[in-house]
Design a protein around this motif. Structure first.
Motif, PDB file in Angstrom:
ATOM      1  N   LEU A  11      14.787  -4.337  -5.076  1.00 30.26           N
ATOM      2  CA  LEU A  11      14.858  -2.947  -5.703  1.00 30.26           C
ATOM      3  C   LEU A  11      15.879  -2.097  -5.053  1.00 30.26           C
ATOM      4  O   LEU A  11      16.107  -2.310  -3.724  1.00 30.26           O
ATOM      5  CB  LEU A  11      13.290  -2.336  -5.143  1.00 30.26           C
ATOM      6  CG  LEU A  11      13.154  -0.966  -5.714  1.00 30.26           C
ATOM      7  CD1 LEU A  11      13.013  -0.825  -7.347  1.00 30.26           C
ATOM      8  CD2 LEU A  11      11.576  -0.264  -5.188  1.00 30.26           C
ATOM      9  N   ARG A  12      16.542  -1.518  -5.888  1.00 27.13           N
ATOM     10  CA  ARG A  12      17.962  -0.942  -5.448  1.00 27.13           C
ATOM     11  C   ARG A  12      17.568   0.693  -5.240  1.00 27.13           C
ATOM     12  O   ARG A  12      16.999   1.275  -5.983  1.00 27.13           O
ATOM     13  CB  ARG A  12      18.953  -0.882  -6.080  1.00 27.13           C
ATOM     14  CG  ARG A  12      19.191  -2.443  -6.251  1.00 27.13           C
ATOM     15  CD  ARG A  12      19.718  -3.230  -4.975  1.00 27.13           C
ATOM     16  NE  ARG A  12      20.015  -4.464  -5.067  1.00 27.13           N
ATOM     17  CZ  ARG A  12      20.139  -5.364  -3.995  1.00 27.13           C
ATOM     18  NH1 ARG A  12      19.904  -4.900  -2.950  1.00 27.13           N
ATOM     19  NH2 ARG A  12      20.365  -6.386  -4.341  1.00 27.13           N
ATOM     20  N   GLN A  13      17.986   1.322  -3.943  1.00 28.48           N
ATOM     21  CA  GLN A  13      17.886   2.718  -4.052  1.00 28.48           C
ATOM     22  C   GLN A  13      16.489   3.234  -3.989  1.00 28.48           C
ATOM     23  O   GLN A  13      15.556   2.688  -3.623  1.00 28.48           O
ATOM     24  CB  GLN A  13      18.857   3.406  -4.777  1.00 28.48           C
ATOM     25  CG  GLN A  13      20.257   2.914  -4.610  1.00 28.48           C
ATOM     26  CD  GLN A  13      21.128   3.628  -5.180  1.00 28.48           C
ATOM     27  OE1 GLN A  13      20.998   4.589  -5.782  1.00 28.48           O
ATOM     28  NE2 GLN A  13      22.545   3.216  -5.593  1.00 28.48           N
ATOM     29  N   ALA A  39      14.045  -4.198 -14.761  1.00 35.71           N
ATOM     30  CA  ALA A  39      13.342  -3.353 -15.707  1.00 35.71           C
ATOM     31  C   ALA A  39      12.283  -2.527 -14.639  1.00 35.71           C
ATOM     32  O   ALA A  39      11.990  -3.123 -13.651  1.00 35.71           O
ATOM     33  CB  ALA A  39      12.652  -3.848 -16.640  1.00 35.71           C
ATOM     34  N   THR A  40      11.555  -1.681 -15.066  1.00 37.96           N
ATOM     35  CA  THR A  40      10.291  -0.754 -14.532  1.00 37.96           C
ATOM     36  C   THR A  40       9.281  -1.520 -14.420  1.00 37.96           C
ATOM     37  O   THR A  40       8.487  -1.719 -13.550  1.00 37.96           O
ATOM     38  CB  THR A  40      10.233   0.733 -14.996  1.00 37.96           C
ATOM     39  OG1 THR A  40      11.831   1.426 -15.071  1.00 37.96           O
ATOM     40  CG2 THR A  40       9.395   1.287 -14.098  1.00 37.96           C
ATOM     41  N   GLY A  73      11.196  -5.975  -7.841  1.00 43.20           N
ATOM     42  CA  GLY A  73      10.399  -4.615  -7.868  1.00 43.20           C
ATOM     43  C   GLY A  73      10.108  -4.051  -9.163  1.00 43.20           C
ATOM     44  O   GLY A  73      10.167  -3.031  -9.352  1.00 43.20           O
ATOM     45  N   CYS A  74       9.917  -5.022  -9.989  1.00 43.05           N
ATOM     46  CA  CYS A  74       9.241  -4.582 -11.447  1.00 43.05           C
ATOM     47  C   CYS A  74       7.840  -4.813 -11.400  1.00 43.05           C
ATOM     48  O   CYS A  74       7.166  -5.682 -11.158  1.00 43.05           O
ATOM     49  CB  CYS A  74       9.969  -5.660 -12.182  1.00 43.05           C
ATOM     50  SG  CYS A  74       9.522  -5.485 -14.164  1.00 43.05           S
ATOM     51  N   THR A  94       5.219  -3.483  -4.483  1.00 41.78           N
ATOM     52  CA  THR A  94       5.840  -4.724  -4.713  1.00 41.78           C
ATOM     53  C   THR A  94       6.795  -5.290  -3.582  1.00 41.78           C
ATOM     54  O   THR A  94       6.807  -6.491  -3.512  1.00 41.78           O
ATOM     55  CB  THR A  94       6.452  -4.741  -6.254  1.00 41.78           C
ATOM     56  OG1 THR A  94       7.844  -4.043  -5.993  1.00 41.78           O
ATOM     57  CG2 THR A  94       5.480  -4.115  -7.164  1.00 41.78           C
ATOM     58  N   GLN A  95       7.748  -4.687  -3.470  1.00 43.22           N
ATOM     59  CA  GLN A  95       8.790  -4.821  -2.304  1.00 43.22           C
ATOM     60  C   GLN A  95       8.380  -5.184  -1.173  1.00 43.22           C
ATOM     61  O   GLN A  95       8.592  -6.083  -0.090  1.00 43.22           O
ATOM     62  CB  GLN A  95       9.786  -3.800  -2.153  1.00 43.22           C
ATOM     63  CG  GLN A  95      10.644  -3.404  -3.425  1.00 43.22           C
ATOM     64  CD  GLN A  95      11.317  -4.775  -4.169  1.00 43.22           C
ATOM     65  OE1 GLN A  95      12.423  -5.220  -3.663  1.00 43.22           O
ATOM     66  NE2 GLN A  95      10.690  -5.627  -4.874  1.00 43.22           N
TER      67      GLN A  95
END
Length: 563
Positions: free
Chosen positions: A217-219, A272-273, A295-296, A349-350
């Protein structure tokens, strides 16, 4: 008059239908099963019984009655923790594990199997003596059939045994489980015994054995341009749909213009989200783990398998369950979710991926820690420690079972660290005692005590300064690392670590402590360094050059938590 009455009746029926649709959307997306199942309550996934309400979303005859569930597996179905595990064998040391040896002639041992054995043998759980152990582990080898080899001579009907397999298949013909616990990947809800068995994740063949890759997951997503939905492809991989649509589902029927779509290979993580995963597909649990790493947010459609480590992990904070019969309504319902809720789910999730799933070793460690929690009972990790960073594997119950004692949970509990600190001053170089430093620290209104670790070979000075706080001098410490020893005389959570050559004023000490109270899980100090990769030397280098960024706080003058 008749016409007016017909119009009124039509408006009333329309309003009722609209209200029913709006209210019907509420149970469309259900959170995942809660952690720590309630005694006596039916376990597993929700049984969809709202057929009458669902009719408002479906065409006539579209929904069928729920099919009766198959009976639970017969192997040890009457077993639970109280009847099939003898906790009296677990002495004061907690969980001790003996691993049954596997004869090399019987079944070949894979590299993963060897690494698991090496991890357990090097852990605090292991015992070389069966007499000292209270849990006996039988490893199912890394084959799709899940062979276990011959039954151990000390099988004892499976009592106090754990059969562990990283595959869904488990010893189909070679072993009668009896009273043994089962820890296997993706057990079906109907065969899983809550509070006794342990549900494992289904790991890919190339899953890291140790360490692991961090989540991707970014930022602070969601970011503009990120696809709303990722769909698992039948032949592997993912298909993502743009944010301007409700997305095309597996059958190819679209409610709106799907916009641009991208297909990703099996090895590529979804970008994706939300990740829509059909629970009935054979690789659904693998896709679930991929979604966690990416991170989806996993959106599971009526999955028939138990989520991994559901006994301790609160999946309501990281995953969503949707009824597969309402598939076409799912994208619209997901778009209505608030950005704050989406961000919280993705961040969780992360955390879960990094804490419990990113390597084979973490999966085994989590499994054994769950069983040890059962042994400790009320002294086990509370749910807060399992479901918040840094996780239960790093917050050991042997230190404390009270979340307030750990530096990571003050703000979740609405509390603050206590307002006092202890000072450790390490005197290693020959010379006079650091009198000015002692007086400066003792002048702080927050200082509770001062401990001087005298480690040089010169005799102790006969006179020390008079201070308003207790001053203790401890002789015979020869190593710098002695300052990190958990001295029983330390009475506070906060510790100020100082080198005798440090030069601080009382106001600087007070200011640093106030800052630490806002960040008790971090190290707050005065001296910083930065690390960098030195191409010429082919290794890491360090610099004390003053810049706007730093990556290290030196313990020669720093506050930290005693944990």
């Amino acid at each position: 008059m008749q016409s007016w009455r017909r119009k009124s009746l039509w408006l009333a029926l329309s309003a009722s239908w609209l209200l029913l649709v709006l209210l019907g959307g509420l149970p469309l997306l259900r959170p995942a099963v809660p952690s720590r199942p309630r005694p006596g309550a039916p376990q597993g996934w929700p049984h969809w019984l709202d057929a009458e309400l669902l009719q408002s979303f479906s065409q006539s005859g579209e929904l069928l009655e729920d099919a009766p569930r198959p009976p639970r597996a017969s192997h040890g179905s009457s077993c639970n923790w109280g009847t099939c595990f003898d906790t009296s064998k677990c002495r004061g040391d907690g969980l001790k594990v003996f691993v049954h040896p596997v004869a090399a002639a019987a079944l070949p041992m894979s590299e993963t199997h060897r690494r698991i054995l090496a991890f357990i043998e090097g852990s605090r759980y292991h015992s070389f003596s069966p007499a000292e152990a209270c849990l006996y582990l039988l490893l199912s080898l890394d084959s799709p059939a899940g062979e276990c080899g011959p039954v151990p001579s000390q099988w004892n009907g499976g009592k106090n045994h754990l059969v562990l397999s990283l595959h869904p298949a488990l010893c189909p013909r070679t072993l009668q489980l009896g009273q043994a616990m089962v820890a296997k990947a993706s057990p079906t809800v109907d065969s899983f015994r809550p509070g006794f068995d342990v549900a494992l994740p289904l790991l890919p063949e190339a899953h890291p054995l140790q360490g692991g890759v961090s989540g991707q997951l970014r930022q602070h997503s969601p970011l503009p341009g990120v696809a709303l939905l990722a769909l698992e492809e039948e032949r592997g991989g993912w298909r993502t749909a743009g944010t301007n649509s409700s997305a095309c589902l597996w059958d190819g029927h679209c409610k709106q213009d799907p916009g641009p779509e991208l297909t990703h290979s099996r090895e590529t993580l979804p970008n994706a989200t939300f990740c829509l995963i059909s629970g009935k597909r054979p690789d659904a649990s693998l896709r679930f783990l991929q979604a966690l790493q990416a991170g989806c947010i996993p959106v599971l459609l009526s999955p028939p398998w138990e989520l991994p480590f559901s006994e301790v992990i609160d999946w309501t904070k990281a995953a969503i369950i949707a009824d597969e019969r309402l598939l076409l309504q799912v994208p619209a319902a997901l778009q209505e979710m608030s950005p704050a809720r989406v961000l919280a789910l993705r961040q969780q999730t992360q955390f879960l991926w990094d804490a419990y799933f990113s390597s084979v070793e973490k999966v085994i460690h989590t499994t054994l820690e769950i069983i040890q929690d059962r042994i400790f009972g009320t002294s086990a990790h509370p749910s807060l420690l399992w479901n918040n960073p840094p996780g239960a594997l790093l917050a050991l119950p042997t230190f404390s079972i009270i979340p307030q004692d750990f530096p990571f949970y003050h703000f979740q509990q609405g509390s603050r660290p206590e307002g006092r600190f202890s000072t450790l001053i390490w005197v290693g170089a020959p010379g006079q005692p650091p009198l000015k430093l002692i007086q400066a620290v003792a002048g702080s209104q927050h200082c509770a005590q001062i401990l001087v670790l005298w480690s040089n070979e010169q005799p102790l000075p006969s006179r020390w300064p008079e201070t308003a706080v207790p001053l203790t001098v401890m002789n015979g410490h020869r190593k710098v690392s002695d300052r990190f020893f958990p001295y029983s005389s330390i009475s506070t959570d906060a510790i100020l670590s100082l080198d005798a050559r440090s030069s601080l004023s009382t106001s600087e000490v007070d200011f640093a402590f106030v800052v630490w109270q806002s960040f008790p899980e971090r190290m707050v100090g005065f001296l910083t360094w930065s690390h960098f990769w030195d191409e010429a030397l082919g290794g890491w280098g360090y610099t004390a050059e003053k810049t706007n960024e730093f990556s290290m706080v030196l313990t020669t003058a720093a506050f930290y938590h005693r944990l």
